[in-house]
Design an enzyme around this catalytic site. Structure first.
Site, PDB file in Angstrom:
ATOM      1  N   CYS A  59      40.458  -7.611 -10.122  1.00  0.00           N
ATOM      2  CA  CYS A  59      41.478  -6.536  -9.737  1.00  0.00           C
ATOM      3  C   CYS A  59      42.935  -6.746  -9.910  1.00  0.00           C
ATOM      4  CB  CYS A  59      41.220  -6.637  -8.123  1.00  0.00           C
ATOM      5  SG  CYS A  59      39.613  -6.189  -7.421  1.00  0.00           S
ATOM      6  N   ARG A  89      42.867  -6.923 -17.159  1.00  0.00           N
ATOM      7  CA  ARG A  89      41.993  -7.862 -16.236  1.00  0.00           C
ATOM      8  C   ARG A  89      40.597  -7.237 -16.015  1.00  0.00           C
ATOM      9  NH1 ARG A  89      45.485 -10.971 -12.626  1.00  0.00           N
ATOM     10  NH2 ARG A  89      43.952 -10.665 -10.923  1.00  0.00           N
ATOM     11  N   TRP A  96      37.830  -4.035  -9.555  1.00  0.00           N
ATOM     12  CA  TRP A  96      36.568  -4.718 -10.368  1.00  0.00           C
ATOM     13  C   TRP A  96      35.622  -4.675  -9.228  1.00  0.00           C
ATOM     14  CZ3 TRP A  96      33.244  -8.773 -10.696  1.00  0.00           C
ATOM     15  CH2 TRP A  96      32.491  -9.079 -12.064  1.00  0.00           C
ATOM     16  N   ASN A 147      42.733  -7.878  -3.224  1.00  0.00           N
ATOM     17  CA  ASN A 147      41.851  -8.850  -4.204  1.00  0.00           C
ATOM     18  C   ASN A 147      41.187  -9.850  -3.617  1.00  0.00           C
ATOM     19  OD1 ASN A 147      43.062  -7.390  -6.347  1.00  0.00           O
ATOM     20  ND2 ASN A 147      44.015  -9.159  -7.241  1.00  0.00           N
ATOM     21  N   GLY A 148      39.879 -10.122  -4.092  1.00  0.00           N
ATOM     22  CA  GLY A 148      39.108 -11.253  -3.417  1.00  0.00           C
ATOM     23  C   GLY A 148      37.894 -10.602  -2.684  1.00  0.00           C
ATOM     24  N   GLU A 208      32.076 -21.070 -29.685  1.00  0.00           N
ATOM     25  CA  GLU A 208      32.925 -20.197 -29.639  1.00  0.00           C
ATOM     26  C   GLU A 208      33.098 -18.845 -30.290  1.00  0.00           C
ATOM     27  OE1 GLU A 208      34.841 -19.309 -27.239  1.00  0.00           O
ATOM     28  OE2 GLU A 208      36.537 -18.377 -28.076  1.00  0.00           O
ATOM     29  N   LYS A 237      32.580 -15.023 -29.214  1.00  0.00           N
ATOM     30  CA  LYS A 237      33.565 -13.811 -29.313  1.00  0.00           C
ATOM     31  C   LYS A 237      33.010 -12.816 -29.881  1.00  0.00           C
ATOM     32  CE  LYS A 237      36.267 -14.853 -27.996  1.00  0.00           C
ATOM     33  NZ  LYS A 237      36.765 -15.842 -27.287  1.00  0.00           N
ATOM     34  N   GLU A 282      31.026 -11.095 -27.206  1.00  0.00           N
ATOM     35  CA  GLU A 282      31.985  -9.985 -26.241  1.00  0.00           C
ATOM     36  C   GLU A 282      32.532  -8.794 -26.668  1.00  0.00           C
ATOM     37  OE1 GLU A 282      34.799 -12.835 -23.587  1.00  0.00           O
ATOM     38  OE2 GLU A 282      34.947 -13.382 -25.625  1.00  0.00           O
ATOM     39  N   HIS A 330      13.286 -26.622 -34.488  1.00  0.00           N
ATOM     40  CA  HIS A 330      12.661 -26.952 -33.109  1.00  0.00           C
ATOM     41  C   HIS A 330      12.325 -25.570 -32.276  1.00  0.00           C
ATOM     42  CE1 HIS A 330      12.795 -31.099 -34.081  1.00  0.00           C
ATOM     43  NE2 HIS A 330      14.197 -30.921 -34.579  1.00  0.00           N
ATOM     44  N   LYS A 379      39.505 -10.371 -17.441  1.00  0.00           N
ATOM     45  CA  LYS A 379      40.170 -11.322 -17.927  1.00  0.00           C
ATOM     46  C   LYS A 379      40.465 -12.428 -17.226  1.00  0.00           C
ATOM     47  CE  LYS A 379      42.887 -12.987 -21.134  1.00  0.00           C
ATOM     48  NZ  LYS A 379      42.315 -13.629 -22.603  1.00  0.00           N
TER      49      LYS A 379
HETATM   50  C1  AGP Z   1      36.767 -15.596 -23.418  1.00  0.00           C
HETATM   51  O1  AGP Z   1      36.871 -14.707 -24.413  1.00  0.00           O
HETATM   52  C2  AGP Z   1      36.619 -15.018 -22.148  1.00  0.00           C
HETATM   53  N1  AGP Z   1      36.598 -13.675 -21.968  1.00  0.00           N
HETATM   54  C3  AGP Z   1      36.045 -16.042 -20.978  1.00  0.00           C
HETATM   55  O2  AGP Z   1      34.910 -16.706 -21.614  1.00  0.00           O
HETATM   56  C4  AGP Z   1      37.295 -16.879 -20.363  1.00  0.00           C
HETATM   57  O3  AGP Z   1      37.259 -17.800 -21.504  1.00  0.00           O
HETATM   58  C5  AGP Z   1      36.719 -17.600 -19.309  1.00  0.00           C
HETATM   59  O4  AGP Z   1      36.581 -16.695 -18.437  1.00  0.00           O
HETATM   60  C6  AGP Z   1      37.702 -18.541 -18.453  1.00  0.00           C
HETATM   61  O5  AGP Z   1      38.848 -17.933 -18.281  1.00  0.00           O
HETATM   62  P1  AGP Z   1      40.456 -18.849 -18.079  1.00  0.00           P
HETATM   63  O6  AGP Z   1      40.470 -19.669 -19.373  1.00  0.00           O
HETATM   64  O7  AGP Z   1      41.283 -17.905 -17.592  1.00  0.00           O
HETATM   65  O8  AGP Z   1      39.926 -20.054 -16.886  1.00  0.00           O
END
Ligand code: AGP
Length: 609
Positions: free
Chosen positions: A2, A27, A76, A100-101, A482, A486, A489, A505, A604
């Site tokens: 949020c 976000r 969210w 939020n929360g 990573e 990417k 996502e 394996h 985010k």
């Molecule tokens: C990265 O592309 C992500 N969307 C996600 O994995 C992110 O890195 C993770 O949520 C951690 O976020 P932060 O670095 O703000 O703690």
């Protein structure tokens, strides 16, 4: 997750709120809304809907009234679907709020305050609005008293931003864990869930301390502790330019942020190199932090955790030290072994990821020192940790993290070099040589960015793929985890990264004719083994693309599709290979016509467990 904005001043509130909500879109959210106060009628008008901020904008056009004070929210969903009634703001009599929360005891509160049947949404947030309103009416319309009493009843995390009809130019806010930042500038007083929403107006802001009541007026603000004592806000200055959260001509933030990496790395490392040696005096991190620990534990989530995995490989091979890298979401429930001799390194772009924050709090209780690698100044993890290293990447808006990751890596490389130097594993000359190689990273990244069209052409080959595999060994494997995240996502292609030696394996069973496989080969000591593994998948029909260090490409390019990465010391290849994989994921997503910056279901800033 949020997003929150609040504004009271001399400008049209609706415009400012909508503009800020657009900046907070990154976000992640599924509905949006605003509430504005009307000075004359002393009524609060709520406009909200499921969907995007753009839909809200259209809805607002139907309303012509003028207001200079209001609050806004992007939601969210956690409690109840992302529909119109669940969208914020929520009214409760004279009170209107955004939240939020998560209020964990909202069901008990419905009972206690006899709210059953009167609520219009499925949210825990509406319960908070109703409670504050009840207490407001009971306390002779003293809103601060009502807020004070209400929060003593709430369990969980919250950032509440409140309007009361009787005070149409004032905004109140209080928080526990979930962040709120605020500022006073020429246009008026503002608050937001993060500084991105404010940085079009000012780069001066303060973090509202937990369990303090913030009161915003058009020309002043007050911060009160719960005993009614006024406190001075502690202002911070974001070293971000006021337009740094704009796209600057790029179609997506992700592309812009990928392109910004050479500068971002420079900004991370330059202030921390003194006479050719790594130096954290600018961050006030004493050497004892590195010398007095006999074990390192990195806690982080997602991309930030992947940066920790690269560090882990290097710590093992260079420092020969015990290091664990833990998913913060698992850490708390795994009976972690943390003691006074453990250095806990928390990594987070946003500095607000709740799992990582909880891990830092836990480590403190165990007597461990914590060092945070963070991008957002003054964020919760930064404040909770003993020491902070800011990555200086500038605002990262795209949900898919790019420059935050490579700057986290750069910070880890500086830490590694400092530790090797302090432990006399590297002589001063060797440390300087390592740092000098690190200083060449921006140039190597530029060289990869210049190849983006070549990478774009390669990306077109996998647009139709349902599954894709990424393979590599050692550091290449860590960075591929990573690279694979990417791609998942932003392109929604099912992608898995495997250590190449592990293929036989099990996973090799999934390789069939034309299965796309992306390999990375940059590490000399395991190159031949890696090439054998690549041949194994090719023999089973895989369509292979290799990102390879230029000096190893000669033979491979006769057999495979290759993209050459500029030669550098093996440890430094992680940076250019990461940029190449980011571009690869980006082009797949944009060519598929997706909203690259806002992948479905993702947020985010992850402020719920
Ligand atoms: C990265 O592309 C992500 N969307 C996600 O994995 C992110 O890195 C993770 O949520 C951690 O976020 P932060 O670095 O703000 O703690």
């Amino acid at each position: 997750m949020c997003g929150i904005i609040g504004y009271t001043g001399n400008k049209e509130a609706k415009d400012i709120l909508l503009q800020a909500l657009t900046l907070l879109e990154y976000r992640g959210y599924d509905s949006a809304g605003i509430a504005v106060s009307d000075e004359e009628s002393k009524k609060t008008q709520i406009i909200k809907c499921a969907g995007r901020v753009h839909d809200l904008e259209e809805k607002c056009k139907e309303e012509s009234n003028h207001s200079v004070c209001g609050i806004g929210h992007t939601r969210w969903a956690t409690h109840g679907r992302g529909n119109d009634p669940n969208a914020h703001p929520h009214p409760g009599g004279s009170v209107t709020l955004v939240h939020n929360g998560i209020i964990e005891n909202f069901k008990e509160l419905i009972q206690e305050f006899h709210l059953k049947g009167s609520l219009k949404s499925e949210t825990d947030s509406e319960v908070a609005a109703a409670i504050i309103n009840t207490l407001y009416q009971e306390n002779g319309k003293d809103i601060k008293k009502a807020i004070n009493e209400a929060i003593s009843k709430l369990k969980g995390t919250f950032a509440l931003v409140i309007l009361v009809e009787e005070e149409p130019d004032t905004i109140y806010s209080v928080r526990n864990v979930s962040p709120i930042v605020a500022t006073l500038c020429d246009e008026g007083a503002m608050l937001a869930s993060d500084v991105t929403a404010l940085c079009q107006f000012t780069n001066r802001y303060f973090v509202v301390p937990e369990y303090h009541i913030l009161e915003l007026h058009p020309d002043c603000l007050h911060l009160w502790n719960l005993f009614g004592v006024e406190k001075e806000p502690e202002y911070l200055v974001a070293d971000w330019e006021l337009n740094s959260a704009e796209k600057n001509g790029y179609p997506f933030y992700m592309e812009k942020e990928i392109m910004e990496q050479p500068k971002a790395i420079e900004a991370t490392i330059a202030p921390r190199i003194k006479r050719g040696l790594p130096d954290f005096s600018v961050d006030k991190v004493p050497d004892s932090v590195f010398t007095k620990c006999d074990r390192i534990c990195v806690v982080a989530c997602g991309t930030a955790m992947h940066a920790g995995l690269v560090f882990q490989s290097l710590v093992k091979s260079v420092l020969h030290m015990h290091i664990d890298v833990e998913l913060a979401s698992e850490f708390m429930y795994s009976d972690p072994v943390i003691d006074k001799k453990t250095l806990l390194i928390a990594v987070s772009q946003s500095g607000e990821t709740i799992d990582t924050l909880e891990a830092v709090k836990y480590a403190r209780k165990q007597g461990a020192k914590s060092l945070a690698i963070i991008n957002v100044k003054g964020s919760s993890i930064a404040r909770e940790s003993d020491y902070v290293l800011y990555t200086n990447a500038g605002p990262e808006i795209a949900v898919a993290s790019t420059k935050a990751y490579t700057t986290q890596l750069a910070m880890f490389y500086l830490i590694l070099a400092r530790m090797a130097y302090l432990k006399k594993i590297y002589k001063p000359k060797e440390t300087k040589a390592f740092i000098s190689e690190l200083s060449k990273v921006p140039e190597a990244m530029e060289a990869v960015l210049k190849k983006r069209h070549e990478i774009h052409v390669a990306a077109r080959e996998v647009l139709e793929a349902k599954d894709l595999f990424m393979i590599g060994r050692g550091l290449d494997h860590s960075l591929l985890l990573e690279g694979s995240l990417k791609l998942k996502e932003v392109s929604y292609i099912h992608s898995e990264a495997y250590a190449s030696g592990e293929l036989k394996h099990g996973p090799i069973a999934l390789i069939t004719d034309r299965t796309p496989v992306v390999a990375v080969a940059t590490q000399e000591k395991i190159l031949h083994k890696e090439i054998s593994n690549i041949r194994e998948v090719r023999s089973r029909g895989a369509k292979v693309l290799i990102f390879v260090k230029e000096q190893f490409a000669k033979d491979l390019e006769k057999e495979f599709s290759v993209i050459k990465l500029p030669n550098a010391r093996d440890e430094m290849m992680v940076f250019s290979a990461s940029v190449a994989l980011q571009l690869f994921a980006y082009y797949v997503s944009s060519d598929k016509g997706f909203d690259v910056d806002k992948p479905r279901n993702l947020a985010k800033v992850v402020t719920v467990e």
